[in-house]
Design an enzyme around this catalytic site. Structure first.
Site, PDB file in Angstrom:
ATOM      1  N   GLU A   1       0.876  -1.171   0.000  1.00  0.00           N
ATOM      2  CA  GLU A   1       0.000   0.000   0.000  1.00  0.00           C
ATOM      3  C   GLU A   1       0.911   1.218   0.000  1.00  0.00           C
ATOM      4  OE1 GLU A   1      -2.893   2.467   2.924  1.00  0.00           O
ATOM      5  OE2 GLU A   1      -2.875   0.296   3.213  1.00  0.00           O
TER       6      GLU A   1
ATOM      7  N   CYS B   1      -3.710   7.402   5.075  1.00  0.00           N
ATOM      8  CA  CYS B   1      -3.631   7.009   3.667  1.00  0.00           C
ATOM      9  C   CYS B   1      -4.907   7.384   2.932  1.00  0.00           C
ATOM     10  CB  CYS B   1      -3.404   5.519   3.555  1.00  0.00           C
ATOM     11  SG  CYS B   1      -4.650   4.557   4.390  1.00  0.00           S
TER      12      CYS B   1
END
Length: 508
Positions: free
Chosen positions: A245, A282
């Site tokens: 990620e 994020c």
């Protein structure tokens, strides 16, 4: 919620060089991986692993005060935020215990032999099995929920894979203590303590990815650092999956009708979302498409009036934020709409003011490389559009993101927007904000590059375990060698597909 980005500013600038240098597996990494590989976790029962996960959750909660105090010292995050994160981490561990108890994640499938078919069909039984030892790279911005006992570790252990964690340098003492407590909890639950190991340092991270006994990698971090490790995993003599990620802008579209309906409310929601915990999520909305002439920017500035500078996780992250903000402000067509004040006499090197930069949607579409780069911290870019043509061109230029949001008016037809954004993001949010990723069976936390390196998988939610499993089909196998999940009569009572039909537990 998840964690940008992480090996990130502190380490990624050196990672590419380290990845190409040497190839010697250091003694500490080799010992940790071999100890993990020798635990026999892959042969453990689902019931045992579920008990281990619940024991880890209980141990984390038992030592919450001590761990939160350590995290406060090392991360600058608030006590309330960290306490909430401990709850989330324990919840994740128990959630994956429930997932493996239920059993459908195994995709157990049985086909009876049929000699009348062309070609004839033998007795076939298929299920997912553990892939092997997993390397997990911890995140900086979630020192519990995406760190030592975070989502990657929890899902890997649930799948039946031992884990070696590469600690993040932003909270080393916390990482060591969590591992100590976790190993005690595992032993107390009858599990091998070496099912969880820890290594530290950039070189150890590189060696971990290259170790021949490591079967998969879970990573949360910067695009640069993640790409270097991804390339290393792919270049091994036997390449392995790398579930990274990396970076995500999480675009938001505010329609003209939505702005006309509730411009103040939407602006206030954005102010709270992109500055939450210093914008170190994020899922922070880093790019917002707003219609011109609606008063949105004035409303946003009003909402930011009480937001001061926030201390980021590390001085390195603070410096990178300042450089990224200055780069955006210096772009052609850029306008600095808002920058909060920082008191130079009392401020820290890691202090970051809330920042809003605006440009035309046309400029974003014309130079996506310049505009579509994540700036980790409390900054968002407003892309002003005059009409639907400009909006569509800018949306078409977007890269992959973890999430995308649409703010629309009641009854408004947004089907075309949904169709345009769906290929760009793993999660679509309507009249809400992406900062907050629920732990659920239906959750998907993934997306196309650069959000992740494997858009078909998720790092949050029940199917996160799928990353660490591989399918095995048994053809005409003796009953004595079949896993219990594939045995006649379904003795474990899990959901299975039998001759093409899904059947619930105890019915197959």
């Amino acid at each position: 919620m998840s964690g940008r980005h992480v090996v990130a500013v502190d380490e990624s600038t050196h990672l590419a060089d380290d990845a190409g240098a040497g190839g010697q597996v250091d003694v500490e990494v080799d010992a940790a991986v071999r100890a993990a590989a020798g635990t026999g976790v892959g042969q453990s029962s689902r019931a045992d692993r579920a008990a281990w996960l619940r024991a880890l959750a209980a141990g984390l909660e038992l030592h919450r005060d001590e761990l939160v105090a350590l995290a406060r010292e090392e991360t600058h995050l608030s006590e309330a935020r960290l306490r909430g994160e401990v709850v989330r981490t324990a919840t994740q561990l128990r959630f994956f215990a429930d997932v493996i108890d239920e059993g459908s994640y195994l995709e157990a499938t049985l086909d009876a032999p049929d000699a009348s078919l062309v070609p004839p069909r033998p007795d076939l039984r298929r299920m997912l099995r553990p892939i092997g030892p997993v390397a997990v790279f911890a995140a900086s911005n979630f020192p519990f929920a995406f760190s030592v006992l975070g989502n990657d570790t929890a899902s890997a252990l649930a799948a039946g894979c031992p884990v070696v964690v590469k600690a993040h340098p932003g909270h080393p003492r916390l990482s060591r203590r969590v591992v100590e407590l976790a190993r005690e909890a595992l032993q107390g639950a009858g599990a091998p303590s070496d099912a969880l190991g820890l290594v530290e340092g950039v070189e150890s991270g590189v060696a971990l990815v290259g170790h021949p006994l490591v079967s998969a990698v879970g990573f949360t971090g910067s695009t640069g650092g993640g790409r270097a490790l991804f390339d290393l995993a792919s270049a091994r003599p036997a390449p392995i999956p790398f579930y990274g990620e990396l970076g995500s802008l999480n675009p938001v579209v505010v329609t003209e009708a939505a702005a006309a309906t509730d411009v103040d409310g939407i602006a206030a929601g954005l102010a709270g979302s992109f500055t939450r915990d210093g914008g170190q999520y994020c899922t922070k909305p880093g790019l917002v498409f707003v219609p011109e002439g609606t008063g949105f920017e004035d409303a946003l500035c009003d909402a930011l009036g009480t937001v001061g500078a926030q201390r980021l996780l590390t001085d390195g992250i603070g410096a990178a934020f300042a450089a990224g903000a200055d780069r955006l402000v210096g772009l052609p067509d850029a306008e600095l709409v808002w920058r909060g004040a920082v008191d130079p006499s009392t401020g820290e090197a890691s202090d970051a003011p809330a920042t809003v930069v605006a440009a035309s949607a046309r400029a974003v579409a014309d130079d996506p490389h310049a505009w579509l780069q994540e700036c980790f911290g409390p900054l968002t870019v407003l892309a002003r559009y005059r009409d639907r043509t400009e909006l569509d061109a800018a949306v078409a230029a977007l890269d992959g993101s973890l999430a995308a949001s649409i703010h629309h008016a009641p009854g408004e037809d947004i089907s075309e927007l949904v169709a345009a954004l769906a290929p760009k993001a793993g999660r679509l949010v309507f009249n809400g904000w992406p900062t907050g990723v629920a732990i659920a069976w239906a959750q998907h936390h993934g997306g196309g590059w650069p959000a992740t390196t494997a858009s078909v998988h998720t790092s949050v939610g029940a199917t996160a375990v799928r990353r660490f499993l591989v399918p095995v089909a048994y053809q005409d196998a003796p009953a004595s060698v079949l896993p219990a999940e594939l045995a006649d009569g379904n003795p474990l009572g899990i959901p299975r597909r039998v001759d093409g039909t899904l059947v619930s537990g105890h019915q197959s």
